[in-house]
Design a protein around this motif. Structure first.
Motif, PDB file in Angstrom:
ATOM      1  N   UNK A   1       0.797  -1.020  -0.059  1.00 29.38           N
ATOM      2  CA  UNK A   1       0.044   0.064  -0.030  1.00 29.38           C
ATOM      3  C   UNK A   1       0.740   1.257   0.025  1.00 29.38           C
ATOM      4  N   UNK A   2       2.042   1.224   0.636  1.00 28.58           N
ATOM      5  CA  UNK A   2       2.904   2.389   1.017  1.00 28.58           C
ATOM      6  C   UNK A   2       3.589   2.616  -0.269  1.00 28.58           C
ATOM      7  N   UNK A   3       3.746   1.621  -1.041  1.00 26.45           N
ATOM      8  CA  UNK A   3       4.458   1.848  -2.596  1.00 26.45           C
ATOM      9  C   UNK A   3       3.879   2.493  -3.465  1.00 26.45           C
ATOM     10  N   UNK A   4       2.457   2.397  -3.115  1.00 24.64           N
ATOM     11  CA  UNK A   4       1.663   3.150  -4.150  1.00 24.64           C
ATOM     12  C   UNK A   4       1.851   2.728  -5.845  1.00 24.64           C
ATOM     13  N   UNK A   5       2.033   1.412  -5.732  1.00 28.08           N
ATOM     14  CA  UNK A   5       2.130   0.964  -7.171  1.00 28.08           C
ATOM     15  C   UNK A   5       1.017   0.476  -7.941  1.00 28.08           C
ATOM     16  N   UNK A   6       0.086   0.260  -7.169  1.00 28.91           N
ATOM     17  CA  UNK A   6      -1.060  -0.248  -7.549  1.00 28.91           C
ATOM     18  C   UNK A   6      -2.415   0.104  -6.419  1.00 28.91           C
ATOM     19  N   UNK A   7      -3.659   0.093  -6.801  1.00 23.69           N
ATOM     20  CA  UNK A   7      -4.783   0.507  -5.913  1.00 23.69           C
ATOM     21  C   UNK A   7      -4.942  -0.855  -4.966  1.00 23.69           C
ATOM     22  N   UNK A   8      -5.034  -0.542  -4.007  1.00 25.60           N
ATOM     23  CA  UNK A   8      -5.206  -1.998  -3.208  1.00 25.60           C
ATOM     24  C   UNK A   8      -6.477  -1.852  -2.379  1.00 25.60           C
ATOM     25  N   UNK A   9      -7.313  -2.815  -2.216  1.00 28.43           N
ATOM     26  CA  UNK A   9      -8.646  -2.537  -1.183  1.00 28.43           C
ATOM     27  C   UNK A   9      -8.602  -3.577  -0.103  1.00 28.43           C
ATOM     28  N   UNK A  10      -9.241  -3.253   1.018  1.00 27.26           N
ATOM     29  CA  UNK A  10      -9.097  -3.876   2.143  1.00 27.26           C
ATOM     30  C   UNK A  10      -9.926  -5.140   1.971  1.00 27.26           C
ATOM     31  N   UNK A  11      -9.205  -6.377   2.371  1.00 27.34           N
ATOM     32  CA  UNK A  11      -9.580  -7.798   2.251  1.00 27.34           C
ATOM     33  C   UNK A  11     -10.994  -7.905   3.183  1.00 27.34           C
ATOM     34  N   UNK A  12     -11.150  -7.107   3.817  1.00 28.37           N
ATOM     35  CA  UNK A  12     -12.310  -7.274   4.863  1.00 28.37           C
ATOM     36  C   UNK A  12     -13.491  -6.521   4.350  1.00 28.37           C
ATOM     37  N   UNK A  13     -13.332  -5.311   4.197  1.00 30.14           N
ATOM     38  CA  UNK A  13     -14.410  -4.125   3.777  1.00 30.14           C
ATOM     39  C   UNK A  13     -14.440  -3.605   2.492  1.00 30.14           C
ATOM     40  N   UNK A  14     -13.586  -4.023   1.715  1.00 29.35           N
ATOM     41  CA  UNK A  14     -13.512  -3.567   0.264  1.00 29.35           C
ATOM     42  C   UNK A  14     -13.173  -1.978   0.130  1.00 29.35           C
ATOM     43  N   UNK A  15     -13.121  -1.291   1.121  1.00 29.02           N
ATOM     44  CA  UNK A  15     -12.397   0.109   0.827  1.00 29.02           C
ATOM     45  C   UNK A  15     -11.188   0.185   0.186  1.00 29.02           C
ATOM     46  N   UNK A  16     -10.810   1.424  -0.357  1.00 28.29           N
ATOM     47  CA  UNK A  16      -9.542   1.678  -1.077  1.00 28.29           C
ATOM     48  C   UNK A  16      -8.632   1.978  -0.062  1.00 28.29           C
ATOM     49  N   UNK A  17      -7.497   1.366   0.201  1.00 29.95           N
ATOM     50  CA  UNK A  17      -6.365   1.696   1.086  1.00 29.95           C
ATOM     51  C   UNK A  17      -5.396   2.443   0.374  1.00 29.95           C
ATOM     52  N   UNK A  18      -5.361   3.992   0.684  1.00 25.31           N
ATOM     53  CA  UNK A  18      -4.662   4.855  -0.192  1.00 25.31           C
ATOM     54  C   UNK A  18      -3.285   4.890   0.328  1.00 25.31           C
ATOM     55  N   UNK A  19      -2.907   4.860   1.782  1.00 21.26           N
ATOM     56  CA  UNK A  19      -1.686   5.069   2.191  1.00 21.26           C
ATOM     57  C   UNK A  19      -1.559   4.418   3.624  1.00 21.26           C
ATOM     58  N   UNK A  20      -0.430   4.433   4.108  1.00 22.22           N
ATOM     59  CA  UNK A  20      -0.125   3.987   5.364  1.00 22.22           C
ATOM     60  C   UNK A  20       0.298   5.130   6.418  1.00 22.22           C
ATOM     61  N   UNK A  21      -0.242   5.339   7.494  1.00 21.02           N
ATOM     62  CA  UNK A  21       0.017   6.403   8.395  1.00 21.02           C
ATOM     63  C   UNK A  21       1.074   5.713   9.409  1.00 21.02           C
ATOM     64  N   UNK A  22       2.418   6.213   9.351  1.00 25.71           N
ATOM     65  CA  UNK A  22       3.582   5.578  10.251  1.00 25.71           C
ATOM     66  C   UNK A  22       3.214   6.164  11.538  1.00 25.71           C
ATOM     67  N   UNK A  23       3.567   5.524  12.551  1.00 20.36           N
ATOM     68  CA  UNK A  23       3.559   6.159  13.781  1.00 20.36           C
ATOM     69  C   UNK A  23       4.677   6.969  14.096  1.00 20.36           C
ATOM     70  N   UNK A  24       4.533   7.869  15.115  1.00 19.51           N
ATOM     71  CA  UNK A  24       5.826   8.780  15.328  1.00 19.51           C
ATOM     72  C   UNK A  24       6.805   8.016  16.295  1.00 19.51           C
TER      73      UNK A  24
END
Length: 243
Positions: free
Chosen positions: A219-242
């Motif tokens: 998801x973080x690489x943003x090479x392709x559009x990935x959806x959540x396996x559970x709910x089908x939402x589009x996962x656009x990015x990953x928010x990393x913890x500070x």
């Protein structure tokens, strides 16, 4: 290719942000718009009912008028027959005319009965009209109050809503039709209106199910559009913890 997919995801996130703000405006309005529509429908129903009662009463009054005229006609015939009885030549003619008189008297009784029935119906319908008009007046007052309440809320957010709608129209231009249709479909299928989310704390930002590390990397690489396996939402990015 990466920048193209990243650009698509960025546009989707922007559209989601705009729609979420519009959803919040609608949430603040709550059920008021629907309550206003329901009251308008109810009032329209009462108005139709009153109109129908008025038409039925007019029809009954027309019937009463016709019955009264029938009584006058019968009375006129009775007078005519009574005059004829004065000039009969035998009992047979007298009896025949007497029968005609009796028939007209019976006709008068029938008409009088029908008039009484019609007057009773008019009285009943008049009471129904009074009750319906009372409810109609109450609902009109309710509608006025609800409309005023809604207008205040709408006025507070009208400028923001108009601006957001313009932003939304502009944002849609940067999203291909296929993605836009998918986005709209997902939004219609989820309860909170979130079709595009980010991964937060190792979980989907929509359904909060865990997203495996390898999938997060994809998801973080943003090479392709990935959806959540559970709910089908589009996962656009990953928010990393500070750290």
């Amino acid at each position: 290719m990466e920048s193209t997919v990243a650009s698509k995801l960025e546009s989707l996130l922007k559209l989601q942000s705009i729609d979420s703000q519009l959803d919040e405006i609608k949430r603040v309005r709550g059920d008021l718009p629907e309550e206003v529509r329901d009251l308008e429908d109810e009032i329209a129903g009462y108005e139709v009912r009153v109109q129908k009662f008025d038409e039925e009463i007019q029809n009954l009054n027309d019937q009463i008028g016709a019955r009264k005229q029938g009584i006058k006609d019968s009375e006129s015939l009775i007078r005519k027959y009574e005059e004829q009885q004065q000039n009969v030549r035998n009992n047979r003619e007298f009896d025949a005319i007497s029968k005609e008189i009796e028939l007209q008297k019976l006709e008068i009784q029938i008409n009088e009965k029908k008039i009484r029935e019609a007057l009773y119906q008019i009285d009943q319908k008049g009471q129904e009209i009074a009750g319906t008009k009372q409810r109609l007046e109450e609902r009109r007052k309710d509608l006025t109050n609800k409309n005023q309440e809604l207008q205040v809320i709408v006025a507070e957010s009208e400028e923001d809503e108009r601006s957001l709608m313009n932003d939304r129209t502009e944002a849609e231009k940067h999203i291909e039709e296929r993605l836009l249709m998918a986005y709209t479909r997902i939004r219609g299928n989820v309860r909170n209106g979130l079709a595009v989310v980010t991964v937060k704390r190792d979980a989907c930002g929509g359904c909060f199910n865990t997203v495996p590390p390898q999938r997060q990397a994809d998801i973080a690489s943003q090479k392709k559009i990935i959806v959540c396996e559970h709910c089908g939402r589009i996962l656009a990015d990953v928010e990393h913890r500070a750290v």
